[in-house]
Design an enzyme around this catalytic site. Structure first.
Site, PDB file in Angstrom:
ATOM      1  N   GLU A 122       2.730   7.698  -5.800  1.00  8.62           N
ATOM      2  CA  GLU A 122       3.817   8.567  -6.235  1.00  8.62           C
ATOM      3  C   GLU A 122       3.960   8.666  -7.754  1.00  8.62           C
ATOM      4  O   GLU A 122       4.638   9.558  -8.256  1.00  8.62           O
ATOM      5  CB  GLU A 122       5.144   8.103  -5.611  1.00  8.62           C
ATOM      6  CG  GLU A 122       5.676   6.780  -6.117  1.00  8.62           C
ATOM      7  CD  GLU A 122       5.151   5.549  -5.405  1.00  8.62           C
ATOM      8  OE1 GLU A 122       5.803   4.496  -5.502  1.00  8.62           O
ATOM      9  OE2 GLU A 122       4.072   5.615  -4.758  1.00  8.62           O
TER      10      GLU A 122
ATOM     11  N   HIS B 197       0.499   2.654  -5.992  1.00  6.99           N
ATOM     12  CA  HIS B 197       1.610   3.609  -5.952  1.00  6.99           C
ATOM     13  C   HIS B 197       1.105   5.039  -6.158  1.00  6.99           C
ATOM     14  O   HIS B 197       0.947   5.482  -7.293  1.00  6.99           O
ATOM     15  CB  HIS B 197       2.642   3.255  -7.026  1.00  6.99           C
ATOM     16  CG  HIS B 197       3.401   2.019  -6.718  1.00  6.99           C
ATOM     17  ND1 HIS B 197       4.523   2.020  -5.930  1.00  6.99           N
ATOM     18  CD2 HIS B 197       3.176   0.727  -7.066  1.00  6.99           C
ATOM     19  CE1 HIS B 197       4.975   0.786  -5.810  1.00  6.99           C
ATOM     20  NE2 HIS B 197       4.171  -0.018  -6.482  1.00  6.99           N
TER      21      HIS B 197
ATOM     22  N   CYS C 249       2.635  -0.274  -1.154  1.00  8.66           N
ATOM     23  CA  CYS C 249       2.885  -1.559  -1.819  1.00  8.66           C
ATOM     24  C   CYS C 249       3.531  -2.541  -0.840  1.00  8.66           C
ATOM     25  O   CYS C 249       2.845  -3.070   0.020  1.00  8.66           O
ATOM     26  CB  CYS C 249       3.708  -1.361  -3.087  1.00  8.66           C
ATOM     27  SG  CYS C 249       3.713  -2.808  -4.176  1.00  8.66           S
TER      28      CYS C 249
END
Length: 188
Positions: A169, A167, A81
């Site tokens: 994660e 993202h 990001c």
């Protein structure tokens, strides 16, 4: 297996990056963005430049030594990001703010390369950004795009720099663990 430093800008998902890496069997530690690069170069095998609430280039002074990490860290670097935008900017890419993306976005893979290996031709990823990379820097190849953002993922394996706008994660990103593991394997 090497130690992965996660540069912590206080973004909402930073703790998840470290946890996902550790859940996959890798060693990770948070790094203050003001840590001298000489210390990082001795202690870490690779870096992840995480997300945060700032805008590139206006807020670069708030990022501490992160621009230097992008350019000079000797091991592999993954930008997520904000980190993706920082890598693009520091290497001469073009940023824009025409099309913000929030929530689930369909990602189309153009080239699996190293970090997208094994994710298939498309997947859904979680996005949270106002600024995006409109043109990749010279020497980088575009790995993925969405219907509104041309550079969702890019890489320059020659200098070990990789980045994603989304993202990986968060659990809402399909194959996010695969993407993080693919990067972590470069840290040996």
């Amino acid at each position: 297996m090497g130690i992965i430093g996660v540069v912590n800008f206080g973004g909402q998902y930073n703790h998840l990056i470290k946890r996902r890496l550790e859940d996959s069997g890798f060693q990770a530690k948070f790094i203050n963005p003001n840590e001298p690069i000489q210390v990082l170069s001795r202690e870490l095998n690779c870096l992840i430049i995480s997300g945060g609430s700032w805008n590139i280039p206006a807020d670069i002074p708030k990022l501490g030594n992160a621009p230097q990490y992008v350019l000079e860290f000797p091991g592999p670097v993954l930008g997520i990001c904000l980190g993706h935008q920082l890598i693009a900017y520091e290497f001469g890419g073009v940023l824009g703010s025409k099309t913000p993306e929030f929530g689930g976005v369909r990602i189309h893979v153009d080239d699996e390369d190293t970090i997208l290996k094994g994710v298939g031709v498309e997947f859904t990823a979680w996005e949270s950004h106002n600024i995006s990379v409109d043109k990749e820097p010279s020497g980088f190849m575009v790995l993925a795009h969405s219907s509104t953002v041309r550079v969702q993922a890019m890489a320059n394996p020659r200098i070990s720099r990789y980045s994603v706008q989304f993202h990986p994660e968060v659990k809402h990103t399909e194959f996010g663990d695969v993407i993080l593991r693919n990067f972590a394997k470069l840290c040996s």
